[in-house]
Write an enzyme that holds these catalytic residues in place. Structure first.
Site, PDB file in Angstrom:
ATOM      1  N   HIS A  28     -14.061  85.786  50.111  1.00  0.00           N
ATOM      2  CA  HIS A  28     -12.755  85.564  49.487  1.00  0.00           C
ATOM      3  C   HIS A  28     -12.849  84.417  48.478  1.00  0.00           C
ATOM      4  O   HIS A  28     -13.801  83.638  48.502  1.00  0.00           O
ATOM      5  CB  HIS A  28     -11.686  85.212  50.535  1.00  0.00           C
ATOM      6  CG  HIS A  28     -11.186  86.405  51.299  1.00  0.00           C
ATOM      7  ND1 HIS A  28     -11.810  86.871  52.432  1.00  0.00           N
ATOM      8  CD2 HIS A  28     -10.131  87.218  51.085  1.00  0.00           C
ATOM      9  CE1 HIS A  28     -11.158  87.926  52.883  1.00  0.00           C
ATOM     10  NE2 HIS A  28     -10.121  88.163  52.087  1.00  0.00           N
ATOM     11  N   ALA A  57       0.660  92.363  59.565  1.00  0.00           N
ATOM     12  CA  ALA A  57      -0.658  92.922  59.254  1.00  0.00           C
ATOM     13  C   ALA A  57      -1.548  91.804  58.762  1.00  0.00           C
ATOM     14  O   ALA A  57      -1.116  90.928  58.018  1.00  0.00           O
ATOM     15  CB  ALA A  57      -0.554  93.988  58.166  1.00  0.00           C
ATOM     16  N   ALA A  58      -2.795  91.855  59.182  1.00  0.00           N
ATOM     17  CA  ALA A  58      -3.789  90.976  58.564  1.00  0.00           C
ATOM     18  C   ALA A  58      -4.043  91.480  57.151  1.00  0.00           C
ATOM     19  O   ALA A  58      -4.458  90.718  56.275  1.00  0.00           O
ATOM     20  CB  ALA A  58      -5.081  91.011  59.367  1.00  0.00           C
ATOM     21  N   LYS A 100      -8.650  80.223  49.563  1.00  0.00           N
ATOM     22  CA  LYS A 100      -8.190  80.755  50.858  1.00  0.00           C
ATOM     23  C   LYS A 100      -8.269  79.679  51.929  1.00  0.00           C
ATOM     24  O   LYS A 100      -9.272  78.999  52.065  1.00  0.00           O
ATOM     25  CB  LYS A 100      -9.019  81.984  51.247  1.00  0.00           C
ATOM     26  CG  LYS A 100      -8.485  82.662  52.501  1.00  0.00           C
ATOM     27  CD  LYS A 100      -9.085  84.040  52.693  1.00  0.00           C
ATOM     28  CE  LYS A 100      -8.653  84.665  54.010  1.00  0.00           C
ATOM     29  NZ  LYS A 100      -7.204  84.839  54.150  1.00  0.00           N
ATOM     30  N   GLU A 132      12.093  75.146  48.456  1.00  0.00           N
ATOM     31  CA  GLU A 132      13.382  75.665  48.950  1.00  0.00           C
ATOM     32  C   GLU A 132      13.345  75.934  50.457  1.00  0.00           C
ATOM     33  O   GLU A 132      14.390  76.118  51.069  1.00  0.00           O
ATOM     34  CB  GLU A 132      13.748  76.982  48.258  1.00  0.00           C
ATOM     35  CG  GLU A 132      13.853  76.925  46.756  1.00  0.00           C
ATOM     36  CD  GLU A 132      12.593  77.425  46.077  1.00  0.00           C
ATOM     37  OE1 GLU A 132      11.485  76.992  46.471  1.00  0.00           O
ATOM     38  OE2 GLU A 132      12.721  78.218  45.131  1.00  0.00           O
ATOM     39  N   THR A 168       1.236  86.679  56.119  1.00  0.00           N
ATOM     40  CA  THR A 168       0.462  85.443  56.289  1.00  0.00           C
ATOM     41  C   THR A 168      -0.422  85.563  57.530  1.00  0.00           C
ATOM     42  O   THR A 168       0.018  86.076  58.561  1.00  0.00           O
ATOM     43  CB  THR A 168       1.424  84.242  56.443  1.00  0.00           C
ATOM     44  OG1 THR A 168       2.346  84.283  55.356  1.00  0.00           O
ATOM     45  CG2 THR A 168       0.670  82.929  56.439  1.00  0.00           C
TER      46      THR A 168
HETATM   47  N1  LIG Z   1      -1.601  90.637  55.003  1.00  0.00           N
HETATM   48  C1  LIG Z   1      -2.051  90.826  53.768  1.00  0.00           C
HETATM   49  O1  LIG Z   1      -2.160  91.955  53.272  1.00  0.00           O
HETATM   50  C2  LIG Z   1      -2.413  89.610  52.947  1.00  0.00           C
HETATM   51  C3  LIG Z   1      -2.801  89.757  51.610  1.00  0.00           C
HETATM   52  C4  LIG Z   1      -3.010  88.601  50.845  1.00  0.00           C
HETATM   53  C5  LIG Z   1      -2.841  87.348  51.428  1.00  0.00           C
HETATM   54  N2  LIG Z   1      -2.492  87.263  52.748  1.00  0.00           N
HETATM   55  C6  LIG Z   1      -2.206  85.980  53.385  1.00  0.00           C
HETATM   56  O2  LIG Z   1      -0.933  85.566  52.885  1.00  0.00           O
HETATM   57  C7  LIG Z   1      -0.897  84.144  52.781  1.00  0.00           C
HETATM   58  C8  LIG Z   1      -0.567  83.763  51.349  1.00  0.00           C
HETATM   59  O3  LIG Z   1      -1.617  84.186  50.506  1.00  0.00           O
HETATM   60  P1  LIG Z   1      -1.615  83.911  48.937  1.00  0.00           P
HETATM   61  O4  LIG Z   1      -2.933  84.364  48.434  1.00  0.00           O
HETATM   62  O5  LIG Z   1      -0.378  84.475  48.330  1.00  0.00           O
HETATM   63  O6  LIG Z   1      -1.566  82.314  48.940  1.00  0.00           O
HETATM   64  P2  LIG Z   1      -1.002  81.292  47.851  1.00  0.00           P
HETATM   65  O7  LIG Z   1      -1.176  81.823  46.488  1.00  0.00           O
HETATM   66  O8  LIG Z   1      -1.579  79.969  48.218  1.00  0.00           O
HETATM   67  O9  LIG Z   1       0.555  81.278  48.152  1.00  0.00           O
HETATM   68  C9  LIG Z   1       1.142  80.672  49.266  1.00  0.00           C
HETATM   69  C10 LIG Z   1       2.493  80.155  48.823  1.00  0.00           C
HETATM   70  O10 LIG Z   1       3.236  79.764  49.964  1.00  0.00           O
HETATM   71  C11 LIG Z   1       4.049  78.703  49.567  1.00  0.00           C
HETATM   72  N3  LIG Z   1       4.523  77.962  50.720  1.00  0.00           N
HETATM   73  C12 LIG Z   1       3.888  76.994  51.448  1.00  0.00           C
HETATM   74  N4  LIG Z   1       4.704  76.576  52.429  1.00  0.00           N
HETATM   75  C13 LIG Z   1       5.854  77.295  52.333  1.00  0.00           C
HETATM   76  C14 LIG Z   1       7.060  77.318  53.055  1.00  0.00           C
HETATM   77  N5  LIG Z   1       7.289  76.509  54.108  1.00  0.00           N
HETATM   78  N6  LIG Z   1       8.026  78.189  52.682  1.00  0.00           N
HETATM   79  C15 LIG Z   1       7.858  79.000  51.627  1.00  0.00           C
HETATM   80  N7  LIG Z   1       6.720  79.020  50.888  1.00  0.00           N
HETATM   81  C16 LIG Z   1       5.744  78.166  51.243  1.00  0.00           C
HETATM   82  C17 LIG Z   1       3.177  77.857  48.663  1.00  0.00           C
HETATM   83  O11 LIG Z   1       3.988  77.135  47.802  1.00  0.00           O
HETATM   84  P3  LIG Z   1       3.431  75.808  47.060  1.00  0.00           P
HETATM   85  O12 LIG Z   1       2.454  76.313  46.081  1.00  0.00           O
HETATM   86  O13 LIG Z   1       4.676  75.293  46.453  1.00  0.00           O
HETATM   87  O14 LIG Z   1       2.848  74.948  48.142  1.00  0.00           O
HETATM   88  C18 LIG Z   1       2.388  78.935  47.926  1.00  0.00           C
HETATM   89  O15 LIG Z   1       2.971  79.257  46.677  1.00  0.00           O
HETATM   90  C19 LIG Z   1      -2.279  83.675  53.297  1.00  0.00           C
HETATM   91  O16 LIG Z   1      -2.190  83.410  54.683  1.00  0.00           O
HETATM   92  C20 LIG Z   1      -3.172  84.871  53.076  1.00  0.00           C
HETATM   93  O17 LIG Z   1      -4.272  84.909  53.975  1.00  0.00           O
HETATM   94  C21 LIG Z   1      -2.279  88.368  53.497  1.00  0.00           C
END
Ligand SMILES: NC(=O)c1ccc[n+]([C@@H]2O[C@H](COP(=O)([O-])OP(=O)(O)OC[C@H]3O[C@@H](n4cnc5c(N)ncnc54)[C@H](OP(=O)(O)O)[C@@H]3O)[C@@H](O)[C@H]2O)c1
Length: 228
Positions: free
Chosen positions: A135, A102-103, A139, A33, A78
């Site tokens: 991790h 936030a990281a 990741k 989307e 992110t």
């Molecule tokens: N700051 C914090 O507290 C924290 C905590 C956890 C994670 N993070 C970070 O957050 C990010 C996501 O982590 P996660 O573990 O949730 O990863 P994940 O499970 O891989 O989820 C990422 C999602 O983003 C979607 N996506 C990719 N491109 C997109 C776009 N253009 N628009 C909308 N959605 C899109 C992907 O969809 P598809 O599957 O359809 O490709 C996937 O479902 C990473 O960078 C991670 O390091 C940060």
């Protein structure tokens, strides 16, 4: 609030669930989307109060540019985009929006930053420091944004541009483990934080969105989490 969550992945899904439990109206846009940030066109955002991004390093900057340009407050979890942080800060100032990133959105990790900051005094004595992070294998970035944030906090507080090497491990389904080790000729100090689930990140991000409501400016969660 009306919240648009970007990302249907592990963390984005939990953010949407928790925001719903806190009685916000939530819409989620995944990769399909939101191809080329298409969910962030101004005419699709009329009723949106805040955008929360948990997507991926390859698309987060395009999302930030589109959301901020559309005048929306953004909360960005992110990681992997911090080399562009100055450019993003200028963009937020130019468009007079609210931006919070936030990281790591967990309260426990932000408390851990303070512990690491206090322990950085070791560097003014006979200690050297090292950072380890573990991790899950899915990741996409390494070292983790949290490890880089810990490194920055210790360097700033230690008053030295100390080496502070980060070693990254990717194994199994580890949610997020960070460890700082200070070593001197006579002893070692171990500081560690081990996330048991993603819930802490997701709750922090929703509380951050509530905190940012009605505010303008560029904020780092580690500076504001005590106000939540
Ligand atoms: N700051 C914090 O507290 C924290 C905590 C956890 C994670 N993070 C970070 O957050 C990010 C996501 O982590 P996660 O573990 O949730 O990863 P994940 O499970 O891989 O989820 C990422 C999602 O983003 C979607 N996506 C990719 N491109 C997109 C776009 N253009 N628009 C909308 N959605 C899109 C992907 O969809 P598809 O599957 O359809 O490709 C996937 O479902 C990473 O960078 C991670 O390091 C940060």
């Amino acid at each position: 609030m009306n919240i648009l969550v970007l990302g249907r992945g592990k963390t984005g899904s939990l953010v949407a669930e928790i925001a719903g439990q806190r009685r916000h109206h939530v819409r989620v846009a995944g990769a399909k989307e939101n191809a080329d940030a298409s969910a962030l066109l101004a005419d699709k955002l009329h009723d949106v109060d805040a955008v929360i991004d948990f997507t991926a390093p390859h698309c987060v900057l395009a999302n930030i540019e589109a959301g901020v340009t559309a005048g929306k407050n953004m909360i960005v979890g992110t990681t992997g985009w911090y080399k562009e942080i100055d450019r993003v800060r200028l963009l937020v100032e130019r468009h007079n929006t609210g931006f919070l990133y936030a990281a790591n959105f967990s309260i426990g990790v932000n408390l851990f930053f303070d512990v690491a900051r206090a322990a950085a005094a070791a560097l003014r004595h006979d200690y050297s420091g090292q950072i380890f992070e573990r991790h899950h294998v899915h990741k996409k970035d390494a070292p983790s944004g949290t490890a880089i944030a810990i490194q920055r906090v210790i360097r700033e507080a230690g008053g030295k541009n100390e080496d502070l090497e980060i070693t990254s491990f990717r194994e199994g389904e580890v949610v997020g483990f960070h460890e700082v080790v200070f070593e001197s000729p006579s002893d070692r100090i171990y500081l560690s934080h081990d996330a048991k689930s993603r819930r802490g990140f997701a709750e922090g991000a929703v509380l951050a969105a509530e905190w940012l409501a009605g505010k303008k400016g560029f904020y780092d969660f580690k500076d504001i989490w005590r106000e939540l």
